[in-house]
Design a protein around this motif. Structure first.
Motif, PDB file in Angstrom:
ATOM      1  N   GLU A  78       8.905 -12.731  -0.060  1.00 60.47           N
ATOM      2  CA  GLU A  78       7.544 -12.700   0.211  1.00 60.47           C
ATOM      3  C   GLU A  78       7.745 -12.867   2.055  1.00 60.47           C
ATOM      4  OE1 GLU A  78       5.414 -10.875  -1.643  1.00 60.47           O
ATOM      5  OE2 GLU A  78       6.915 -11.258  -3.254  1.00 60.47           O
ATOM      6  N   LYS A 112       1.282 -10.341  -3.170  1.00 61.24           N
ATOM      7  CA  LYS A 112       1.889 -11.090  -3.277  1.00 61.24           C
ATOM      8  C   LYS A 112       1.192 -11.706  -1.869  1.00 61.24           C
ATOM      9  CE  LYS A 112       5.645  -8.026  -4.497  1.00 61.24           C
ATOM     10  NZ  LYS A 112       6.498  -7.371  -4.350  1.00 61.24           N
ATOM     11  N   PRO A 113       1.021 -11.447  -0.770  1.00 60.73           N
ATOM     12  CA  PRO A 113       0.692 -12.179   0.261  1.00 60.73           C
ATOM     13  C   PRO A 113      -0.015 -13.717  -0.126  1.00 60.73           C
ATOM     14  CG  PRO A 113       0.555 -10.438   0.961  1.00 60.73           C
ATOM     15  CD  PRO A 113       0.707 -10.531  -0.659  1.00 60.73           C
ATOM     16  N   GLU A 115       6.619  -9.300   4.790  1.00 60.32           N
ATOM     17  CA  GLU A 115       5.274  -9.759   5.811  1.00 60.32           C
ATOM     18  C   GLU A 115       5.585  -9.406   6.865  1.00 60.32           C
ATOM     19  OE1 GLU A 115       3.430 -13.314   5.261  1.00 60.32           O
ATOM     20  OE2 GLU A 115       2.951 -12.786   3.021  1.00 60.32           O
ATOM     21  N   ARG A 140       2.263 -15.827  -2.302  1.00 61.53           N
ATOM     22  CA  ARG A 140       3.340 -16.888  -1.238  1.00 61.53           C
ATOM     23  C   ARG A 140       2.576 -18.408  -1.221  1.00 61.53           C
ATOM     24  NH1 ARG A 140       4.060 -17.048   3.522  1.00 61.53           N
ATOM     25  NH2 ARG A 140       5.875 -17.611   4.349  1.00 61.53           N
ATOM     26  N   GLU A 163       0.729  -4.904  -3.891  1.00 63.11           N
ATOM     27  CA  GLU A 163       1.663  -5.476  -2.503  1.00 63.11           C
ATOM     28  C   GLU A 163       0.204  -6.097  -2.097  1.00 63.11           C
ATOM     29  OE1 GLU A 163       1.261  -2.199  -3.284  1.00 63.11           O
ATOM     30  OE2 GLU A 163       3.870  -2.000  -3.216  1.00 63.11           O
ATOM     31  N   ASP A 203       7.742  -4.215  -9.422  1.00 61.54           N
ATOM     32  CA  ASP A 203       7.683  -5.355  -9.321  1.00 61.54           C
ATOM     33  C   ASP A 203       7.363  -5.388 -11.215  1.00 61.54           C
ATOM     34  OD1 ASP A 203       7.491  -7.977 -10.508  1.00 61.54           O
ATOM     35  OD2 ASP A 203       7.398  -8.474  -8.245  1.00 61.54           O
TER      36      ASP A 203
END
Length: 492
Positions: free
Chosen positions: A487, A436-437, A491, A440, A433, A417
């Motif tokens: 995203e 990102k969650p 997941e 989101r 990593e 990214d």
């Protein structure tokens, strides 16, 4: 030094304006008004009374900047008046012109600072007094008495070290500083962001302002990371509440945000109030619904006293509750909250980390405002509370970077990214990593903000003062949807 007699002013006699001058006396006269000096007019007549071996020096300060210099006459070598910006009483000094050395400025500055020099100065004074009483010859003073400036500088260097005399060099120094203690133990302090990898930009390199305390920034943020781990808000922290539900908390936080905006309080006040509420609700399980607003108003009251320079008065908080609670009830709840939290309000806030991360991201004003918008949106939602403040701040910077498509981000070889550079990873301590969650979930909240029931944060960031970032986010709704879908697939 020489004895001094004060001169009394007799306005009726101009020639006796400064009194009688006695031979072999060091006289200091003090003038208290600037009007008297104007009456003097620096006329040559008032110099007639002085002996040939006397020199005079007049220092005047008035409201107009100017410099007056007049050649001496009738035995006076020179007379000068330096006029400065501020009016101060006239100070006139006289001293013997022959045989007596001038009193140095260092003697006044160092009185009481160095005992060894103080003894030498006293000895010099006694020798000078003996000479004035008629000893007939000038005493031979020691070198350390006559050359105080050089002597004092040498002794200060011995006592304090050269670093104490060169503080400006310490501020600009970017390498590590080695400090030696009395026990000959060596302590190495890293200055700025030392020992960085080659792919990481040193964001503290050009910080020359001492208020930024860049030499201690790494230690400060290391301490903040430890504090947020020691004082966590657990996931589903309202689960054990008997009455209070997540939607009640959201309404309370939205109301507190409106009060914070109307009172024009700083961001730290609002975020600290939210932290106090969540920490209290995590500990106290039996809070009744009628006391929830009292807890919120009191938390904002405590936070304002902690963060604001001029916090609102207690009765302002009574007013915002529409007199539902009295001042006495707020005071009692304040004591109860502080006792429950063990008087510990040191939990870091997302804004503390956001300021650092925005600097690492080389963010402009719009970028930083959008990151703040995402942080404050996430604070309304109860299911975002368990994330650490540093995680929320890092995710907000990442999401705003994706939306604004920052062109000045260099693609790091170790990341997929382009928005999450090696510099951001270094200073946030989070891999892409991990971020990102969280980003989101914030994107989902931002997408639903225009149609949500609680719009205090959304409406506040529609203003030009905040660069209309909430409206700007909606212009990129398609991009936000793509981020959420991408995203979500990652997941799964």
């Amino acid at each position: 030094m020489l004895k001094a007699d004060k001169i009394k002013h007799k306005p009726e006699d101009e020639n006796a304006l400064f009194g009688t001058l006695q031979h072999k006396e060091n006289i200091t006269g003090e003038r208290s008004t600037f009007a008297d000096l104007q009456n003097i007019g620096l006329k040559p007549s008032f110099k007639k009374n002085f002996s040939d071996n006397v020199s005079g020096e007049i220092c005047v300060r008035c409201s107009k900047p100017n410099t007056i210099s007049e050649n001496a006459c009738d035995g006076i070598s020179s007379t000068s008046a330096a006029i400065h910006d501020r009016v101060r009483p006239t100070s006139i000094r006289f001293r013997k012109a022959k045989n007596i050395a001038a009193k140095t400025e260092k003697e006044d500055l160092l009185t009481g600072e160095n005992e060894a020099l103080k003894k030498d100065i006293l000895a010099s004074k006694r020798a000078s007094s003996a000479f004035e009483e008629g000893s007939g010859e000038q005493p031979k003073l020691k070198r350390e008495c006559t050359n105080l400036t050089r002597n004092v500088t040498f002794k200060l260097k011995q006592g304090l070290g050269d670093e104490a005399l060169n503080k400006s060099n310490l501020i600009k120094q970017t390498s590590s500083i080695v400090i030696q203690s009395e026990g000959q133990q060596m302590l190495q302090r890293d200055s700025y962001s030392s020992k960085l990898p080659n792919i990481v930009t040193d964001i503290d390199k050009n910080d020359e302002d001492s208020l930024l305390v860049s030499g201690y920034t790494n230690d400060i943020y290391e301490h903040l990371y430890n504090l947020e781990s020691e004082q966590p808000i657990h996931k589903n922290h309202l689960e054990r509440q008997l009455v209070i539900k997540p939607n009640m908390r959201a309404i309370l936080i939205d109301w507190i945000y409106e009060v914070h905006v109307n009172f024009k309080l700083v961001t730290e006040t609002f975020q600290l109030a939210v932290a106090i509420i969540d920490q209290y609700l995590q500990i106290v399980y039996d809070l009744v619904r009628s006391k929830l607003q009292l807890v919120g108003a009191t938390a904002l009251f405590i936070a304002s006293k902690y963060e604001e320079v001029y916090p609102p008065a207690l009765y302002d908080f009574v007013y915002i509750t529409n007199d539902t609670y009295t001042a006495h009830q707020i005071r009692q709840m304040e004591l109860k909250i502080l006792k429950t939290l063990n008087y510990n309000l040191s939990r870091p806030l997302p804004i503390h980390f956001l300021q650092r991360f925005s600097k690492a991201a080389d963010a402009d004003a719009t970028h930083h405002a959008m990151s703040k918008y995402f942080v404050e949106l996430s604070m309304i939602e109860a299911d975002m509370v368990h994330y650490k403040p540093s995680e929320i701040a890092a995710a907000a910077v990442y999401l705003s970077s994706k939306i604004l498509k920052r062109a000045n981000y260099a693609l790091a070889t170790c990341f997929t990214d382009s928005c999450w550079t090696s510099t951001l990873q270094w200073y946030t301590k989070y891999q892409i990593e991990h971020i990102k969650p969280i980003a989101r979930r914030i994107a989902i909240i931002a997408r639903n903000a225009p149609i949500a029931e609680l719009k205090a944060v959304y409406n506040n960031y529609k203003t030009p003062e905040n660069f209309n970032v909430s409206m700007l986010t909606q212009k990129h709704k398609a991009l936000i949807d793509s981020i959420i879908e991408m995203e979500s697939k990652a997941e799964n």
